[in-house]
Design a protein around this motif. Structure first.
Motif, PDB file in Angstrom:
ATOM      1  N   TYR A  34       5.915  14.776  -0.187  1.00 27.78           N
ATOM      2  CA  TYR A  34       5.025  14.614   0.966  1.00 27.78           C
ATOM      3  C   TYR A  34       5.797  14.837   2.267  1.00 27.78           C
ATOM      4  O   TYR A  34       5.340  15.537   3.171  1.00 27.78           O
ATOM      5  CB  TYR A  34       4.415  13.202   0.933  1.00 27.78           C
ATOM      6  N   LYS A  35       7.000  14.232   2.310  1.00 28.54           N
ATOM      7  CA  LYS A  35       7.789  14.334   3.541  1.00 28.54           C
ATOM      8  C   LYS A  35       8.254  15.772   3.797  1.00 28.54           C
ATOM      9  O   LYS A  35       8.342  16.213   4.939  1.00 28.54           O
ATOM     10  CB  LYS A  35       8.986  13.387   3.472  1.00 28.54           C
ATOM     11  N   ILE A  36       8.555  16.498   2.716  1.00 26.72           N
ATOM     12  CA  ILE A  36       8.977  17.890   2.873  1.00 26.72           C
ATOM     13  C   ILE A  36       7.839  18.695   3.504  1.00 26.72           C
ATOM     14  O   ILE A  36       8.029  19.431   4.464  1.00 26.72           O
ATOM     15  CB  ILE A  36       9.407  18.515   1.513  1.00 26.72           C
ATOM     16  N   LEU A  43      14.305   8.626   6.337  1.00 26.95           N
ATOM     17  CA  LEU A  43      14.441   7.216   6.729  1.00 26.95           C
ATOM     18  C   LEU A  43      13.264   6.782   7.596  1.00 26.95           C
ATOM     19  O   LEU A  43      12.962   7.410   8.612  1.00 26.95           O
ATOM     20  CB  LEU A  43      15.754   7.015   7.497  1.00 26.95           C
ATOM     21  N   ASP A  44      12.625   5.697   7.177  1.00 28.03           N
ATOM     22  CA  ASP A  44      11.545   5.116   7.981  1.00 28.03           C
ATOM     23  C   ASP A  44      11.925   3.644   8.204  1.00 28.03           C
ATOM     24  O   ASP A  44      11.631   2.773   7.374  1.00 28.03           O
ATOM     25  CB  ASP A  44      10.217   5.249   7.218  1.00 28.03           C
ATOM     26  N   ARG A  45      12.590   3.389   9.325  1.00 29.08           N
ATOM     27  CA  ARG A  45      13.112   2.035   9.575  1.00 29.08           C
ATOM     28  C   ARG A  45      11.996   0.994   9.633  1.00 29.08           C
ATOM     29  O   ARG A  45      12.159  -0.134   9.192  1.00 29.08           O
ATOM     30  CB  ARG A  45      13.877   2.008  10.903  1.00 29.08           C
ATOM     31  N   ARG A  47       9.030   0.978   8.145  1.00 29.90           N
ATOM     32  CA  ARG A  47       8.535   0.670   6.792  1.00 29.90           C
ATOM     33  C   ARG A  47       9.564  -0.207   6.043  1.00 29.90           C
ATOM     34  O   ARG A  47       9.191  -1.157   5.369  1.00 29.90           O
ATOM     35  CB  ARG A  47       8.279   1.989   6.048  1.00 29.90           C
ATOM     36  N   GLU A  48      10.819   0.110   6.185  1.00 27.56           N
ATOM     37  CA  GLU A  48      11.843  -0.666   5.476  1.00 27.56           C
ATOM     38  C   GLU A  48      11.879  -2.105   5.982  1.00 27.56           C
ATOM     39  O   GLU A  48      12.008  -3.047   5.193  1.00 27.56           O
ATOM     40  CB  GLU A  48      13.217   0.004   5.593  1.00 27.56           C
ATOM     41  N   GLY A  49      11.741  -2.263   7.293  1.00 31.46           N
ATOM     42  CA  GLY A  49      11.747  -3.610   7.882  1.00 31.46           C
ATOM     43  C   GLY A  49      10.571  -4.427   7.357  1.00 31.46           C
ATOM     44  O   GLY A  49      10.720  -5.584   6.960  1.00 31.46           O
ATOM     45  N   LEU A  82      18.073   9.676  -3.234  1.00 37.57           N
ATOM     46  CA  LEU A  82      17.344  10.569  -4.147  1.00 37.57           C
ATOM     47  C   LEU A  82      16.553  11.593  -3.320  1.00 37.57           C
ATOM     48  O   LEU A  82      16.545  12.788  -3.617  1.00 37.57           O
ATOM     49  CB  LEU A  82      16.382   9.757  -5.017  1.00 37.57           C
ATOM     50  N   GLN A  83      15.919  11.113  -2.272  1.00 35.04           N
ATOM     51  CA  GLN A  83      15.112  12.012  -1.440  1.00 35.04           C
ATOM     52  C   GLN A  83      15.966  13.081  -0.747  1.00 35.04           C
ATOM     53  O   GLN A  83      15.577  14.229  -0.660  1.00 35.04           O
ATOM     54  CB  GLN A  83      14.323  11.202  -0.417  1.00 35.04           C
ATOM     55  N   TYR A  84      17.158  12.695  -0.293  1.00 31.58           N
ATOM     56  CA  TYR A  84      18.041  13.703   0.327  1.00 31.58           C
ATOM     57  C   TYR A  84      18.410  14.783  -0.696  1.00 31.58           C
ATOM     58  O   TYR A  84      18.471  15.965  -0.384  1.00 31.58           O
ATOM     59  CB  TYR A  84      19.329  13.061   0.857  1.00 31.58           C
TER      60      TYR A  84
HETATM   61  O1  LIG Z   1       7.859   4.853   2.117  1.00 34.21           O
HETATM   62  C1  LIG Z   1       8.653   5.773   2.360  1.00 34.21           C
HETATM   63  O2  LIG Z   1       8.536   6.527   3.338  1.00 34.21           O
HETATM   64  C2  LIG Z   1       9.769   6.019   1.434  1.00 34.21           C
HETATM   65  O3  LIG Z   1      10.443   7.014   1.568  1.00 34.21           O
HETATM   66  C3  LIG Z   1      10.113   4.976   0.430  1.00 34.21           C
HETATM   67  C4  LIG Z   1      11.167   4.008   0.948  1.00 34.21           C
HETATM   68  C5  LIG Z   1      11.300   2.932  -0.173  1.00 34.21           C
HETATM   69  O4  LIG Z   1      12.150   3.096  -1.042  1.00 34.21           O
HETATM   70  O5  LIG Z   1      10.535   1.992  -0.140  1.00 34.21           O
HETATM   71  C6  LIG Z   1      12.437   4.753   1.123  1.00 34.21           C
HETATM   72  C7  LIG Z   1      12.877   5.218   2.341  1.00 34.21           C
HETATM   73  C8  LIG Z   1      12.204   4.904   3.598  1.00 34.21           C
HETATM   74  O6  LIG Z   1      13.118   4.617   4.598  1.00 34.21           O
HETATM   75  C9  LIG Z   1      11.207   3.850   3.441  1.00 34.21           C
HETATM   76  C10 LIG Z   1      10.768   3.409   2.224  1.00 34.21           C
END
Ligand SMILES: O=C(O)C(=O)C[C@]1(C(=O)O)C=C[C@@H](O)C=C1
Length: 387
Positions: A34-36, A43-45, A47-49, A82-84
């Motif tokens: 999807y991201k490609i 990196l989505d800071r 979402r990770e937070g 993995l995504q990289y």
């Molecule tokens: O949700 C995303 O955008 C993902 O790529 C998944 C995920 C995850 O492992 O939960 C990984 C990397 C992102 O920084 C945020 C979340």
């Protein structure tokens, strides 16, 4: 319950953890696709937070909350890696803006070093480029960097670290200040001697000149002669020159034997260094982004967020791609008290898939990132095995 039974239950849980982990990673592959397509960053800071807060709240104690936080930080970090990799496979991560050359043009190169003739930088330049190169010197390291920017020199030779005194901090800062790149390195054995006027004796000495690094590298010897004053100069060879010019029997210099010969001084004492295997590593810098096909060492520089595990997460890109770290250095960031910029050396060539993947990860996650160069190292073997 007996131990066997408890372990059986743990095994069951681990099995389902692995299954869940694999299912999660498969979903992260879909996220990468999807991201490609949408051109989003890995990196989505935000979402990770949110994710960390969500899973922390599910835990039942402070201890578990801490563990869950760490566990999910790692899970998401693996997911990013993995995504990289997927991005690299799909050609989204392209080549790096460095040009591979078969060899550096050494023999007729214009080479600048700091200091005066007889300085260790002069010896390093001769060792790396040979007698045919056109060597010249300037007053400061800054001037040497400027000379390659201006094109008056093709390469600059700068000391970056000494085996006993450590890193040359200012040179690290200059690598950030200038848009120049490391294209090689060479190790020089530093054999300091105490030099005086031809008619001086060691008992005449009252004042010793040397570069601060020279004084540091001989600190034990100088401690034994506390009656001597020390005075820092900008170069070891310059301190020898100064002793000659001043013509004062009470003055001595800590410099190389070569500098002593050049300025007509007498060796008053040998083996004045704390460490007899004293070696300085010099870097060869150019204004172009070049690397030799044989390059096996990469230097990068980055700044991270000032938060828990930030450095650990950056370095995990090396670990995860099987890259061996050779050195980690930090320097204060001017204007941001107690924040640091990191310099990392690790093994690899810019053409390697693992290297590209690691660099991509660091690039995306760092606040500031620069590849400082990719060059060949023999890790100083030429010095240690020949002497
Ligand atoms: O949700 C995303 O955008 C993902 O790529 C998944 C995920 C995850 O492992 O939960 C990984 C990397 C992102 O920084 C945020 C979340």
């Amino acid at each position: 319950m007996d131990l066997g039974e408890i372990r059986k239950e743990i095994d069951e849980i681990d099995k389902s953890l692995v299954e869940s982990f694999e299912k999660r990673l498969a979903l992260c592959r879909d996220v990468a696709e999807y991201k490609i397509k949408s051109g989003m960053q890995v990196l989505d800071r935000k979402r990770e937070g949110e994710k960390l807060e969500q899973v922390r709240n599910m835990a039942s104690s402070d201890f578990n909350r801490y563990g869950i936080n760490e566990l999910f930080t790692q899970i998401m970090s693996i997911s990013r890696k993995l995504q990289y990799q997927l991005l690299a496979d799909k050609g989204v991560i392209t080549g790096l803006p460095f040009e591979m050359v078969p060899n550096l043009q050494k023999s007729r190169a214009k080479v600048v070093y700091q200091g005066v003739e007889g300085a260790y930088s002069h010896a390093a330049a001769l060792q790396f480029f040979g007698e045919k190169a056109k060597l010249f010197n300037v007053k400061t390291w800054d001037d040497a960097m400027k000379a390659i920017c201006a094109g008056t020199a093709d390469f600059a030779v700068l000391p970056i670290e000494n085996s006993s005194a450590g890193s040359v901090a200012n040179v690290y800062d200059l690598l950030v200040k200038f848009d120049n790149y490391i294209v090689g390195e060479t190790y020089v054995k530093v054999d300091h001697v105490l030099l005086g006027l031809p008619d001086a004796e060691i008992s005449d000495i009252e004042m010793v000149y040397s570069h601060p690094q020279g004084l540091m590298q001989c600190s034990t010897y100088l401690e034994e002669h506390r009656e001597w004053n020390t005075y820092s100069t900008s170069n070891t060879a310059l301190s020898a020159k100064r002793v000659k010019e001043e013509g004062n029997k009470a003055h001595a210099a800590i410099a190389s034997e070569m500098a002593g010969e050049l300025y007509g001084l007498k060796i008053l004492d040998r083996n004045v260094m704390n460490n007899r295997g004293n070696t300085t590593r010099f870097i060869i810098v150019a204004s172009r982004k070049l690397y030799e096909a044989t390059a096996n060492k990469i230097s990068v520089c980055f700044e991270t967020k000032h938060e828990n595990a930030a450095l650990y997460n950056m370095l995990s890109h090396l670990t995860y791609n099987g890259l061996n770290m050779l050195k980690l250095e930090s320097r204060p960031i001017t204007g941001r008290p107690w924040e640091f910029r990191f310099f990392v050396d690790f093994e690899g060539n810019l053409g390697d898939a693992g290297v590209k993947n690691a660099l991509r990860g660091i690039l995306e996650e760092a606040n500031y990132f620069r590849i400082l160069g990719n060059y060949y190292t023999d890790k100083g073997k030429s010095v240690y095995e020949n002497k």
